[in-house]
Scaffold this motif. Sequence first.
Motif, short mmCIF file in Angstrom:
data_model
loop_
_atom_site.label_atom_id
_atom_site.label_comp_id
_atom_site.label_asym_id
_atom_site.label_seq_id
_atom_site.Cartn_x
_atom_site.Cartn_y
_atom_site.Cartn_z
N ARG A 295 0.83 -1.21 0.00
CA ARG A 295 0.00 0.00 0.00
C ARG A 295 0.87 1.26 0.00
N ASP A 296 1.92 1.25 0.80
CA ASP A 296 2.82 2.41 0.83
C ASP A 296 3.52 2.61 -0.50
N ASP A 297 3.90 1.51 -1.16
CA ASP A 297 4.56 1.62 -2.47
C ASP A 297 3.65 2.31 -3.48
N VAL A 298 2.41 1.88 -3.54
CA VAL A 298 1.49 2.43 -4.53
C VAL A 298 1.19 3.90 -4.24
N ILE A 299 1.03 4.24 -2.96
CA ILE A 299 0.75 5.65 -2.61
C ILE A 299 1.95 6.52 -2.95
N GLN A 300 3.16 6.01 -2.73
CA GLN A 300 4.36 6.80 -3.05
C GLN A 300 4.49 7.02 -4.55
N ILE A 301 4.09 6.04 -5.34
CA ILE A 301 4.22 6.16 -6.79
C ILE A 301 3.10 7.03 -7.38
N CYS A 302 1.86 6.79 -6.95
CA CYS A 302 0.69 7.41 -7.60
C CYS A 302 0.09 8.56 -6.81
N GLY A 303 0.53 8.80 -5.59
CA GLY A 303 -0.10 9.81 -4.77
C GLY A 303 -1.19 9.21 -3.90
N PRO A 304 -1.65 9.95 -2.89
CA PRO A 304 -2.61 9.37 -1.94
C PRO A 304 -3.94 8.94 -2.58
N ALA A 305 -4.56 9.82 -3.37
CA ALA A 305 -5.90 9.52 -3.88
C ALA A 305 -5.87 8.34 -4.86
N ASP A 306 -5.10 8.47 -5.94
CA ASP A 306 -5.04 7.40 -6.92
C ASP A 306 -4.33 6.17 -6.38
N GLY A 307 -3.39 6.38 -5.44
CA GLY A 307 -2.68 5.24 -4.88
C GLY A 307 -3.60 4.31 -4.09
N ILE A 308 -4.47 4.89 -3.26
CA ILE A 308 -5.41 4.07 -2.51
C ILE A 308 -6.38 3.37 -3.44
N ARG A 309 -6.82 4.09 -4.47
CA ARG A 309 -7.76 3.49 -5.42
C ARG A 309 -7.11 2.33 -6.19
N LEU A 310 -5.85 2.51 -6.62
CA LEU A 310 -5.16 1.45 -7.33
C LEU A 310 -4.90 0.26 -6.42
N PHE A 311 -4.53 0.52 -5.16
CA PHE A 311 -4.27 -0.59 -4.24
C PHE A 311 -5.55 -1.41 -4.01
N ASN A 312 -6.67 -0.75 -3.83
CA ASN A 312 -7.93 -1.47 -3.65
C ASN A 312 -8.30 -2.27 -4.90
N ALA A 313 -8.01 -1.68 -6.07
CA ALA A 313 -8.33 -2.40 -7.31
C ALA A 313 -7.42 -3.62 -7.47
N LEU A 314 -6.14 -3.49 -7.10
CA LEU A 314 -5.23 -4.63 -7.20
C LEU A 314 -5.65 -5.77 -6.28
N LYS A 315 -6.14 -5.42 -5.09
CA LYS A 315 -6.55 -6.45 -4.14
C LYS A 315 -7.97 -6.94 -4.39
N GLY A 316 -8.62 -6.38 -5.39
CA GLY A 316 -9.98 -6.83 -5.73
C GLY A 316 -10.99 -6.54 -4.65
N ARG A 317 -10.81 -5.46 -3.93
CA ARG A 317 -11.73 -5.12 -2.85
C ARG A 317 -13.02 -4.52 -3.41
N MET A 318 -14.11 -5.12 -3.07
CA MET A 318 -15.41 -4.66 -3.53
C MET A 318 -16.08 -3.83 -2.44
N VAL A 319 -16.92 -2.90 -2.84
CA VAL A 319 -17.66 -2.08 -1.89
C VAL A 319 -18.82 -2.91 -1.33
#
Length: 516
Positions: A377-401
């Motif tokens: 999660r920290d890697d993705v946030i560092q690369i993409c920024g907080p907003a898009d990083g959290i969204r990309l991390f959730n998409a990678l882990k397949g987290r559904m709402v």
Amino acid sequence: MAWALKLPLADEVIESGLVQDFDASLSGIGQELGAGAYSMSTFSYVCGPLMFSPKNDVLALPIFKQEESSLPPDNENKILPFQYVLCAATSPAVKLHDETLTYLNQGQSYEIRMLDNRKLGELPEINGKLVKSIFRVVFHDRRLQYTEHQQLEGWRWNRPGDRILDIDIPMSVGIIDPRANPTQLNTVEFLWDPAKRTSVFIQVHCISTEFTMRKHGGEKGVPFRVQIDTFKENENGEYTEHLHSASCQIKVFKPKGADRKQKTDREKMEKRTPHEKEKYQPSYETTILTECSPWPEITYVNNSPSPGFNSSHSSFSLGEGNGSPNHQPEPPPPVTDNLLPTTTPQEAQQWLHRNRFSTFTRLFTNFSGADLLKLTRDDVIQICGPADGIRLFNALKGRMVRPRLTIYVCQESLQLREQQQQQQQQQQKHEDGDSNGTFFVYHAIYLEELTAVELTEKIAQLFSISPCQISQIYKQGPTGIHVLISDEMIQNFQEEACFILDTMKETNDSYHIILK
């Protein structure tokens, strides 16, 4: 430049010499427009400042590119019935005889004043009646006009749920029944009374650089056009009779980018010499839309009502309509597909595009599915920024709402009910109390809106019938009473509540559903 002609020459000689001098000085100008475009063979002159009046050849300067052969007849004395004024300054870096260019900020509301210019007695058939105006944001370049559908579909792919053009309804004055079709992202329409003050505020949500072919940074954005087509009612009450069309050229920048570009153009003009400044138009505080031909794709002329606006620009009620006359729009691709460790780098790039991470495809060019899934999660946030990083991390882990409410339902039949009663009687004879193996099969229903309409649609989908075939849904209450299901009752359902569905069929192929 003044000419003092004091030579003792005949008038014919003077005129012949001037013709040759000016023909020579203008040689090569306008050659790209074809031979004969600029003919100085016949003209009149006045001693002092030279003034030319062509007699035979007319210099054709089209107002804008796509209208070269379809403009209305040129008549400078013609007074147009309507005038549309965009309250945004024109660029000072536009040469004379070129069309004005106006810079807009993405998402900012800009006023367009709808003015009635009719003379007394002109178009009396619209007195006291409403007219319809169609607003469009279209491409200025012919190359992009030919591929407009593909360009808009690509924009829809990258920005699902967004629109290109919107009306800021709270700020607008005098507009009636504003509408927008969700399949036509660049079009809005409304009714208005020419006798009353009307101002519409529009918002353009795309930027010019989104449609450039090569995106390497620093490229020039493509110009757009804002076009307005106005129609009156025909005998059948349909707004199909064309009254007037006008348009102007714009470029859209990211927020505050238009102000910076306007300032840059103004500073460049201040550095030019007075002689060079004469070749450019002055900057005007407002932009007047110039007359043009009506938009050729008249997809709005139909009898079916257009879907209405919602309070949010990105949310519209569903409707039936085509983005083009001969094309049925396809639904957007699913964005919930999971990334697998076996995904190749090429497939990973496609996955990023599908899930709206196109801006990061260059960063992850050589990443396979396994490489992306190993990122923390920290890697993705560092690369993409907080907003898009959290969204990309959730998409990678397949987290559904998680849905707001989950209930379980099971269909009950008369035969199953009788079978259960018999089995219960037999079960009572066994002293050990072992189960006889009979069980219900339940289906999960996930609710987001918590409304009776949503529950009706989900149950109809479960039974493979149309929602119109379900007349009412009841809940069995105390002493066996039937309570009509309402939105408030659904909102008070317990999470993961279990119900048995009892169906009662009516004579006209409709059903009553009872939740037990």
